[in-house]
Design an enzyme around this catalytic site. Structure first.
Site, PDB file in Angstrom:
ATOM      1  N   CYS A  88       0.871  -1.176   0.000  1.00 53.06           N
ATOM      2  CA  CYS A  88       0.000   0.000   0.000  1.00 53.06           C
ATOM      3  C   CYS A  88       0.908   1.226   0.000  1.00 53.06           C
ATOM      4  O   CYS A  88       1.668   1.432   0.965  1.00 53.06           O
ATOM      5  CB  CYS A  88      -0.911  -0.007   1.220  1.00 53.06           C
ATOM      6  SG  CYS A  88      -2.051   1.379   1.207  1.00 53.06           S
ATOM      7  N   CYS A 238      -3.301   6.908  -5.050  1.00 48.28           N
ATOM      8  CA  CYS A 238      -3.050   5.466  -4.958  1.00 48.28           C
ATOM      9  C   CYS A 238      -1.614   5.129  -5.415  1.00 48.28           C
ATOM     10  O   CYS A 238      -1.323   5.124  -6.620  1.00 48.28           O
ATOM     11  CB  CYS A 238      -4.066   4.660  -5.783  1.00 48.28           C
ATOM     12  SG  CYS A 238      -4.021   2.889  -5.367  1.00 48.28           S
TER      13      CYS A 238
HETATM   14  O1  PYC Z   1      -1.816   3.865  -2.048  1.00 48.83           O
HETATM   15  O2  PYC Z   1      -1.345   1.869  -2.777  1.00 48.83           O
HETATM   16  C1  PYC Z   1      -2.106   2.669  -2.279  1.00 48.83           C
HETATM   17  C2  PYC Z   1      -3.455   2.219  -1.886  1.00 48.83           C
HETATM   18  C3  PYC Z   1      -4.020   1.005  -2.118  1.00 48.83           C
HETATM   19  C4  PYC Z   1      -5.310   1.029  -1.581  1.00 48.83           C
HETATM   20  C5  PYC Z   1      -5.499   2.278  -1.034  1.00 48.83           C
HETATM   21  N1  PYC Z   1      -4.357   2.988  -1.236  1.00 48.83           N
END
Ligand code: PYC
Length: 312
Positions: A88, A238
């Protein structure tokens, strides 16, 4: 009364709850094996930390465990309302900010072990964090699914530490006001992938859907909307999703080794991701900032009918 010590933060708007003590003892061995023990023997702990009434669908939990190798700073297992994550990106940035907040680490490089591999984090003197992700790759391109109500949608499948289906364009603008239709659209894509039995190259579910469109600010290259496995959207750009995007761009020859991709998320916050090759692997370097929002103890009262959380 069980006490669980946590630090809450957000990275580019996406919350992380780091569990520093009071969690289950998962023993020793690789973090991948300890994740199996967590899932099989202590899943109620996951639910109680991130689900209501203590958490919410948006919260990503991070259980800190002793590392497998003495030179590493920490091991970590990420989890959410639906289950467990591989890596994550926003969560690792939140973890590093948390360890700095508690005085456990200082600016410099830190090795963090995750269930899907080891990542190298750097806490910069000004407080932001870079994370060299696990090896990322595009595994399929031009995958077409028929999405009921929307028609055919074409995209790529890529590994960025989690599995992603990535496609360009959406039935509406990528704005916060459109979170409901964007969630409905990406959920329909995920159902179509499941129906078509389209998986990652290891047979795992493609549980994150990432759609991209034009950025709001000219200094960024793209804006995204990412559907997470539990049905919530990622408030940040993300980290693993942007790593998967970078893998696709490199495979298409649209990004070169060492170039930086500035990815805007749905809140307008940005991760800078550098397309770095290490040997013959693509190991994107994700850079962002996290802010501490709280610190304290969660209390688990065995008389509480909702002690293990409530799944909405
Ligand atoms: O930042 O990799 C990330 C992530 C995955 C799910 C929520 N954030």
């Amino acid at each position: 009364m069980q006490r669980v010590h946590v630090v809450d933060s957000h990275t580019a708007g996406e919350p992380t709850r780091v569990v520093l003590s009071g969690g289950p003892d998962l023993g020793t061995g690789s973090i991948e094996h300890r994740l199996l023990r967590f899932r099989e023997l202590h899943d109620e702990f996951r639910r109680s930390v991130v689900q209501e009434p203590r958490g919410s669908g948006a919260v990503v939990g991070a259980l800190v465990v002793p590392p497998d190798r003495p030179k590493s700073t920490a091991g970590v297992i990420f989890f959410n309302n639906a289950g467990y994550l591989g890596m994550c990106g926003h969560g690792t940035i939140g973890l590093v900010a948390t360890l700095a907040h508690t005085g456990q680490i200082r600016p410099g490089r830190h090795t963090i072990e995750t269930p899907v591999g080891t990542v190298e984090a750097e806490l910069h003197a000004v407080g932001d964090v870079s994370v060299r992700n696990v090896a990322c790759r595009r595994t399929r391109t031009g995958v077409e699914v028929e999405v009921p109500g929307y028609g055919p949608v074409v995209g790529d499948i890529a590994w960025g530490g989690n599995w992603f289906f990535l496609s360009e364009g959406a039935p509406c603008d990528l704005t916060l006001a459109n979170v409901e239709p964007l969630t409905a659209y990406t959920k329909a894509i995920r159902a179509a992938l499941d129906w078509g039995r389209i998986t990652g190259s290891d047979g795992a579910t493609v549980d994150h859907i990432e759609i991209s469109g034009p950025p709001a600010r000219a200094e960024n290259q793209s804006r995204n909307f990412v559907l997470c496995p539990g049905g919530e959207y990622d408030r940040s750009p993300c980290g693993t999703g942007t790593s998967a995007k970078v893998a696709c761009l490199m495979a298409d020859g649209r990004l070169r080794d060492g170039q930086v991709w500035r990815q805007e998320g749905i809140l307008g916050t940005v991760f800078e991701v550098r397309a770095d090759r290490v040997g013959d692997e693509l190991r994107p370097r994700i850079r962002g900032s996290a802010y501490i929002t709280g610190e304290g103890d969660l209390l688990f009262d065995s008389r509480d009918p909702f002690v293990e959380g409530v799944a909405p």
